[in-house]
Design a protein around this motif. Structure first.
Motif, PDB file in Angstrom:
ATOM      1  N   VAL A  64       0.868  -1.194   0.000  1.00  0.00           N
ATOM      2  CA  VAL A  64       0.000   0.000   0.000  1.00  0.00           C
ATOM      3  C   VAL A  64       0.896   1.233   0.000  1.00  0.00           C
ATOM      4  O   VAL A  64       1.788   1.370   0.828  1.00  0.00           O
ATOM      5  N   GLU A  65       0.635   2.091  -1.019  1.00  0.00           N
ATOM      6  CA  GLU A  65       1.468   3.301  -1.089  1.00  0.00           C
ATOM      7  C   GLU A  65       0.951   4.346  -0.106  1.00  0.00           C
ATOM      8  O   GLU A  65      -0.248   4.581  -0.010  1.00  0.00           O
ATOM      9  N   GLU A  66       1.873   4.936   0.609  1.00  0.00           N
ATOM     10  CA  GLU A  66       1.486   6.001   1.545  1.00  0.00           C
ATOM     11  C   GLU A  66       1.066   7.224   0.745  1.00  0.00           C
ATOM     12  O   GLU A  66       1.726   7.586  -0.232  1.00  0.00           O
ATOM     13  N   PRO A  67      -0.076   7.843   1.106  1.00  0.00           N
ATOM     14  CA  PRO A  67      -0.436   9.075   0.370  1.00  0.00           C
ATOM     15  C   PRO A  67       0.618  10.161   0.592  1.00  0.00           C
ATOM     16  O   PRO A  67       1.168  10.263   1.685  1.00  0.00           O
ATOM     17  N   GLU A  68       0.859  10.903  -0.510  1.00  0.00           N
ATOM     18  CA  GLU A  68       1.885  11.960  -0.381  1.00  0.00           C
ATOM     19  C   GLU A  68       1.372  13.071   0.518  1.00  0.00           C
ATOM     20  O   GLU A  68       0.196  13.445   0.451  1.00  0.00           O
ATOM     21  N   GLU A  69       2.245  13.541   1.336  1.00  0.00           N
ATOM     22  CA  GLU A  69       1.827  14.630   2.244  1.00  0.00           C
ATOM     23  C   GLU A  69       1.675  15.928   1.487  1.00  0.00           C
ATOM     24  O   GLU A  69       2.466  16.246   0.615  1.00  0.00           O
ATOM     25  N   GLU A  70       0.572  16.649   1.798  1.00  0.00           N
ATOM     26  CA  GLU A  70       0.371  17.938   1.119  1.00  0.00           C
ATOM     27  C   GLU A  70       1.322  18.967   1.689  1.00  0.00           C
ATOM     28  O   GLU A  70       1.575  19.010   2.879  1.00  0.00           O
TER      29      GLU A  70
END
Ligand code: ADP
Length: 246
Positions: free
Chosen positions: A239-245
């Motif tokens: 599972v790819e970690e969502p990129e931090e905004e």
């Protein structure tokens, strides 16, 4: 062939390869080993070495073999001539034709053939090294190869034998136990425990069969865990970690 050992089970309850009555041989599985097959599996179980390639669903040939509402399953069990102590005669034998038939039937209840009319699903089994229990080993490997090919199934099929050795009921006979034992009883089942293959060679009482089937259930449960772990490892995408905004 070696002579019959005086005892196949010691007074401490250990078998010649060090196992207890309710233990299966060590199993090692590799999945996706053949690049030209749609699904494949290499399996070692004790000294057994089995390679399985699955092809299809693909248009069935000859056309007269096609079924209008279903895929046909074809299972070919073959022993390499070098797989046994004395050379095995190449080509089909009564034994290999029988094993192919009962193994195909072991898969028929779970493969969703109705989804692929007019096609064939081919399962090719090559026994590279045999040490008793090759039909059960091949079924376990085929189950993985079918899943690797993405063939829709209601669940995995798992297979294991029990037998009678020195008067005792034991799980998963090796070659010496098969040669000198009193009975061999291979079984295959769905993951819900419904039996899809059951054969018996030798003599057993109803009580012995009941005890053996309990052992086989335990063995199949362990094998199912191994099969699931192998498939999980193959198909689980990290599972790819969502990129931090920012
Ligand atoms: P399974 O391999 O499913 O237990 P069998 O009970 O028929 O099937 O065979 C037991 C073992 O006997 C095989 O695993 C193999 O080691 C040996 N065997 C089978 N066929 C031959 C053969 N043609 N020549 C020599 N050994 C054989």
């Amino acid at each position: 062939m070696s002579d019959k050992p005086e005892k196949l089970i010691t007074d401490d309850g250990l078998r010649l390869d060090g196992r207890r009555a309710d233990e299966i041989r060590p199993m090692k599985i590799e999945v996706g080993v053949l690049s030209r097959a749609d699904g494949s599996c290499y399996l070692e179980w004790g000294k057994n070495k089995i390679l399985v390639g699955v092809f299809g669903p693909r248009e069935a040939h000859p056309r007269r073999s096609q079924r209008a509402d279903n895929a046909v399953i074809r299972y070919r069990y073959n022993m390499a001539s070098f797989s046994v102590e004395d050379r095995a005669r190449p080509g089909p034998s009564r034994r290999s034709i029988e094993i192919s038939k009962v193994s195909r039937e072991a898969f028929e209840p779970v493969i969703m053939t109705e989804l692929f009319p007019k096609t064939a699903i081919d399962i090719f089994v090559e026994v590279l090294q045999a040490d008793a229990g090759t039909r059960t080993a091949a079924i376990n490997a085929s189950s993985i190869a079918l899943a690797d090919a993405g063939i829709p199934m209601k669940g995995l099929i798992t297979s294991c034998a029990f037998g009678k050795v020195d008067g005792q009921i034991v799980l998963d006979l090796n070659k010496e136990e098969d040669n000198y034992g009193e009975a061999d009883f291979p079984v295959a089942m769905t993951q819900d425990g419904d039996i899809t293959l059951l054969q018996m060679d030798g003599h057993l009482t109803p009580e012995e069969i009941k005890k053996g089937l309990e052992l086989v259930k335990k063995g199949c449960k362990e094998i199912l865990e191994i099969q699931r772990a192998v498939l999980r490892k193959k198909f689980e995408t990290p599972v790819e970690e969502p990129e931090e905004e920012t």
